[in-house]
Design an enzyme around this catalytic site. Structure first.
Site, short mmCIF file in Angstrom:
data_model
loop_
_atom_site.label_atom_id
_atom_site.label_comp_id
_atom_site.label_asym_id
_atom_site.label_seq_id
_atom_site.Cartn_x
_atom_site.Cartn_y
_atom_site.Cartn_z
N CYS A 1 -12.97 -3.43 -57.57
CA CYS A 1 -13.86 -3.09 -58.69
C CYS A 1 -13.07 -2.38 -59.78
CB CYS A 1 -14.99 -2.19 -58.21
SG CYS A 1 -16.12 -3.03 -57.12
N GLU B 1 -10.33 0.14 -58.78
CA GLU B 1 -9.36 0.99 -58.13
C GLU B 1 -7.95 0.75 -58.66
OE1 GLU B 1 -12.07 -0.79 -57.21
OE2 GLU B 1 -11.65 -1.26 -55.13
#
Lengths: 301, 807
Positions: B450, B452
């Site tokens: 997502c 990170e």
């Protein structure tokens, strides 16, 4: 202290870039289609939103004037002949269904809010737009704010009806970078019928702005039944053509009866009186007319 | 968000407009989109018979590599009609493997997967039977999941079951990494050579681990052989198909496929097409070897492909159209690989086919210069034209990125598919420098899954699970008891009715937070070591620096950097809940703590007036109001203090803070009662670092300023969702205005933002539940307004209007 009814951030339809729009309360015009009817009166007004009301009855119990009643279908109804606008109903409403429109803001308060938008104004080539109501009715406060914004390097637009003494316009125009100027009707009589005032001052002040080489944009609400006829459009073109400088943009704003709910909130009735949404064809034709005459046109501004 | 909409109209004789640049891409896309997801038991059967025969005969790393070789050797090879890029994980597109060594699905699991309403995985009765006969008996009690759950402490289990946190590693391998540019310069044979050199340097006299390292390195070398074999088998299949093929054009294409697969992955790619095929083989290897979370990811794919593209164009070997076609083929390949099916709590918190491959587009190069190139623009076109679920994609907008690229990306965003998302390299590079990466490694890094951050190709950055921060407050308010289940899940921090100040309450919350985080970390370590010991990723280790040099596995401290993330969810909800208690209980004293607790327990039944007062008279996060934002900053800083820098036991590796939620905010909301900010029981908590749904009423510039008050460099990623209506993005001028909003957020230190250009479904929901959509801005006529504030008729008009403008 400036009397405002709202300050709106991320405003993308009030001039170049992303802007913050400061709405002064009070207007010499009372256009029948006004999108912000709460902007017209120079006094605090009470707004009631039935959709938000949870029917708790707090306001009715609290009202010292006994001006409120609960009515099936309409929610809480205010008897404005009894209401003294004390605002206690606002205090006790948990749902913010009742609000007072219009309060005094200090210059600092307004500047603090404007400066919060520095990043977006810088990045987008935006700035601040003073709107209303009629900001020029608040000459002193407006001038101060324009000077303060100028010192901070913020682009300043003034959104005006132009219905103000020429001396005031002459003074203010030195402190503004751009005018957003409404032209509602070229026929003075009809102008008075639909807006409550005639258009002499408005046309005079526009000429003044143009003569001073000030940048301005024209905004025309297109309302079928009011000002969309060929005659009025031709006269508008003719007038603009005769000015020393042309507007940088002509914004055509096709009419919508979006104000109905706001009138309701004020406890007023919205009178359409034959005002209608113009057809796409009509808007297209008017747009073409302006373009053919070399104007830079924007629909829905 | 990505639901396929039916464009086929059987009334007209017109050919329906199917997305895709040409017949080949249209057909491949159609197949990818319309093929139902199925479960393939092929891998499980191969693996089970291999383990039955060989268990105990070899070292664990060698067993893993041999098993991988066995799969590459025995799996069915699939080459679809018209394909140019080849290779499927299963026997065909959308056939998903199971990984019984990690999670052995029961017969019941398989039946549920086969029949449930959403995210179905089809499987035949014969296969379920075969699974029951061959696979389940062997792996029961031996699978990683069984081992984990048989040994975790009781207090962890009860907190886990209450939804105070989730555990990523209980059924999928800790994955989560991206590749850098090394596979475009080296083939598997080159890696084998490096491995041999590393074995040659082992010090058997002084290093007690030397023998283990040799086993690991030999296993890594065998994994290279396995992938080479997989490439050869594709070449063989293509040659065989070419002999049968009647269409002379397709014969040529098959011969070309065979040539490419005879060269890569054994050798470094020589051209654009080989580069894509090389990556795809590597991708398949990683997702076949184990089922690591967040699939796998080519990282800065546009930057890696650019030199091949430019050389091929210059030498007349490739046209722009051909390059785009190959990229479309690649995109569809990723879409053909749904995520492996999850079970239990993990299925609740992550119910999606998306396996979170996140292709990074744009950004900066290793020397800090602008990374945007022609391939970046082609990728944007591919995204816009294909609009498929996978791969996820993001554009990376640094201060050196040109506006032309940003605006091209916004033009894709405004189509309303929810992507690409936007990242800020200027901030995430700082994040990586802060956590100890070299400048070059940081610049070559980016974002995956997502949001990170990680140093691509050099870092294991494991996500270990989400933390339900608002529920920790809930448990604090009930002195360690979960009010939903009545079970004791936390420590006793005192009855809040006796707290004399807000600070006392906050102190109790902090202690509870500390307890839960410690519980989580303790078990993380245990699971982490189990992967290091039992499930080395011998292929992934080949391509991650410095596993070869260290002779250590990816899961055992082999990578240059080793990060463990805990993802803290619900910053908006926790802030607003604390703000509500602070304002109404302690400052205005208009509500007693006792009443607040009762109202929460009873889901505000009979207390609608109180709830409305809370909703309308509480400073909430996302309105540029320091009263709320200061609370958010305090919670954020405390999460940082409790997590960041703690050792994870791997070669100096550390814990860092992450702020993503994916879809977990729904699950976390489900396991909670009402909260003090007026949120009703069971409703979702806030996502990522976004404001609570409907709490931000001052427009997007206020939101970005609130978010800008968090020192985001301290995290490994934050997440901001903003909703817009398509009308707000009509015309180039408004695209530029949105661009400036993004630039402003990034100048304020924002890490990530994504836009929901809302569709009809949302508008209809907004009309039904206005309270949840108070922040929904709509363009009306020459101006913008909040949807909620519009007259019913106008709402209807906007609903009617938007459908046209959206698609």
């Amino acid at each position: 202290m400036a009397f405002l009814f709202d300050i709106k951030r991320y405003s993308i339809n009030d001039g170049p870039g992303v802007r913050i729009t400061v709405f002064f309360k009070g207007c010499p015009l009372s256009c029948r289609w006004c999108h912000n009817p709460e902007s017209i009166s120079c006094r605090t007004e009470k707004l009631y939103n039935k959709n938000k009301c949870i029917g708790c009855g707090n306001c009715i119990a609290e009202c010292p004037e006994h001006a409120l009643t609960l009515s099936a279908g309409e929610g809480v109804v205010t008897d404005f002949s009894a209401c003294v606008l004390c605002g206690q109903c606002v205090e006790v409403c948990p749902a913010k269904a009742v609000e007072m429109s219009g309060r005094c803001f200090t210059e600092e308060e307004i500047m603090d809010t404007i400066l919060k938008e520095t990043h977006i104004m810088d990045n987008s080539g935006g700035g601040v737009t003073f709107s209303g109501g009629e900001p020029l009715m608040h000459q002193k406060e407006l001038k101060q704010l324009l000077i303060r914004c100028g010192k901070s390097g913020i682009h300043r637009a003034v959104d005006t009806s132009g219905y103000v003494q020429c001396t005031i316009m002459e003074e203010i125009l030195h402190y503004a970078d751009l005018f957003l100027y409404d032209l509602k009707h070229m026929n003075s009589e009809k102008h008075r019928y639909w807006t409550g005032v005639n258009n002499d001052l408005i046309l005079k002040n526009l000429r003044l702005i143009s003569d001073h080489d000030k940048e301005y944009q024209i905004r025309i609400p297109l309302i079928e039944g009011v000002n969309c006829d060929d005659n009025n459009i031709r006269e508008t073109l003719f007038f603009l053509d005769g000015l020393k400088n042309r507007p940088t943009v002509v914004g055509l704003l096709p009419y919508h009866n979006i104000a109905v709910k706001k009138f309701e909130k004020l406890g007023k009735r919205y009178l359409e009186n034959g005002m209608q949404k113009p057809s796409e064809d009509r808007v297209g034709r008017i747009c073409d007319l302006f373009k053919q005459n070399g104007f830079n046109v924007n629909i829905g501004g | 968000m990505f639901e396929e909409f039916n464009t086929i109209n059987d009334v007209t004789d017109q050919i329906p407009a199917r997305p895709g640049m040409n017949d080949r891409i249209r057909a491949l896309r159609e197949e990818s989109v319309s093929t139902p997801t199925t479960l393939s038991i092929e891998r499980a059967l191969i693996e089970t018979s291999f383990y039955k025969l060989n268990e105990g005969k070899y070292s664990i790393p060698m067993m893993r590599a041999m098993n991988f070789m066995e799969i590459c050797e025995k799996k069915q090879i699939y080459i679809g009609e018209q394909e140019l890029i080849v290779g499927e994980r299963g026997e065909k597109p959308k056939a998903v493997y199971t990984f019984p060594e990690l999670t052995c699905h029961s017969e019941e699991d398989l039946n549920v997967l086969n029949t449930r309403e959403k995210q179905r995985y089809l499987i035949s009765d014969e296969d379920i039977e075969a699974y029951q006969r061959e696979v389940i008996p062997y792996w029961t009690g031996r699978s990683q999941r069984d081992r984990i759950f048989s040994r975790v402490p009781g207090e962890w289990k009860v907190a886990y079951e209450s939804g105070l946190f989730t555990e990523f590693m209980e059924q999928r391998a800790p994955g989560h990494t991206c590749l850098d540019g090394k596979i475009y310069k080296k083939g598997m044979l080159d890696f084998k050579k490096e491995i041999e050199e590393s074995i040659g340097k082992l010090d058997y006299f002084n290093d007690p681990e030397a023998t283990d390292k040799e086993e690991q390195l030999r296993a890594m070398s065998l994994s290279c052989d396995a992938l080479i074999r997989l490439g050869e088998r594709h070449a063989e299949k293509a040659e065989e198909m070419a002999k049968q093929e009647k269409n002379p054009e397709r014969v040529q294409e098959l011969i070309r496929i065979a040539e490419v697969c005879r060269w890569v992955p054994a050798h470094a790619p020589r051209n654009f097409r080989e580069a894509i095929q090389m990556y795809w083989f590597v991708h398949l290897a990683v997702i076949t070897e184990l089922n690591g979370w967040d699939s796998f990811n080519p990282g800065h794919f546009d930057q890696h492909l650019a030199p091949f593209y430019e050389a091929d164009i210059k030498n007349g070997l490739l046209t722009r159209e051909e390059a785009k076609e190959l990229l479309c083929c690649f995109w569809i390949k990723v879409n053909n690989q749904p995520a492996p099916p999850k079970v239990g709590i993990t299925a609740n918190e992550s119910g999606t086919y998306n396996d979170f491959t996140n292709i990074n587009i744009g950004g900066v190069r290793a020397d800090g210069s602008d990374g945007v190139n022609e391939v970046s623009y082609i990728m944007l076109e591919v995204i816009e034209e294909l609009h498929i679920l996978q791969p996820g994609n993001s554009v990376h907008i640094s201060s050196v990125t040109p506006n032309r690229f940003l605006h091209a990306a916004i033009n894709v965003i405004r189509k309303g598919h929810g992507y690409p998302s936007l990242f800020n390299p200027d901030v995430y590079i700082q994040e990586m420098l802060r956590s100890g990466k070299s400048l070059q490694d940081a610049r070559e890094g980016g974002c995956s899954g997502c949001i990170e951050v990680g140093a691509f190709g050099k870092e294991a950055y494991l996500l270990t699970g989400y933390l339900n921060v608002p529920k920790i407050l809930e448990v604090t308010l009930f002195n360690g008891i979960d009010p939903v289940t009545g079970r004791k899940v936390g420590i006793e921090t005192g009855d809040p009715r006796h707290f004399t100040s807000y600070d006392k309450l906050y102190e109790a919350f902090y202690r509870q937070l500390e307890y839960i985080i410690n519980l989580k970390i303790k078990v993380n370590h245990y699971i982490d070591r189990m992967y290091a010991r039992y499930f080395p990723a011998t292929f992934l280790s080949v391509i991650t620096d410095d596993c070869i040099k260290k002779g250590r596995d990816y899961y055992n401290g082999g990578p240059r950097y080793n990060t463990t993330y805990i993802q803290c969810t619900g910053l908006g909800t926790i802030t607003d809940a604390l703000s509500s208690i602070k304002t109404h209980v302690y400052e205005n004293k208009s509500v007693s703590m006792d009443l607040m607790l009762h109202a929460i327990s009873d889901n505000f039944k009979g207390e609608e007036v109180l709830r409305q007062r809370i909703l309308n008279y509480t400073p909430f996060f996302g309105n540029d109001d320091n009263k709320a934002d200061d609370i958010a900053v305090r919670v954020y800083n405390d999460l940082f203090a409790l997590i960041d820098g703690r050792p994870n036991g791997k070669e100096g590796g550390k814990y860092h803070l992450n702020m993503l939620s994916t879809t977990c905010h729904n699950y976390f909301g489900n396991v909670m009662g009402a909260s003090a900010n007026g949120r009703l029981a069971g409703k979702a908590i806030s996502d990522g670092t976004s404001p609570s749904h409907g709490a931000d009423t001052q427009g997007p510039t206020a939101v970005i300023r609130s978010l800008g008050k968090l020192d985001q460099v301290k995290s490994g990623g934050t997440l901001l969702n903003l909703r817009f209506l398509p009308g707000l993005l009509r015309g180039d001028e408004n695209v530029a205005k949105l661009g400036s909003l993004i630039r402003s957020y990034f100048a304020l230190g924002g890490h990530h933002v994504q836009f929901n250009i809302v569709d009809n479904a949302t508008l209809l929901a907004a009309r039904k539940n206005p309270e949840d959509y108070r922040d929904l801005l709509v363009r009306v006529a020459g101006y913008s307004d909040y949807f909620n504030d519009l007259h019913e008729n106008l709402k209807q008009e906007i609903i009617d209007r938007t459908e046209n403008s959206a698609f």
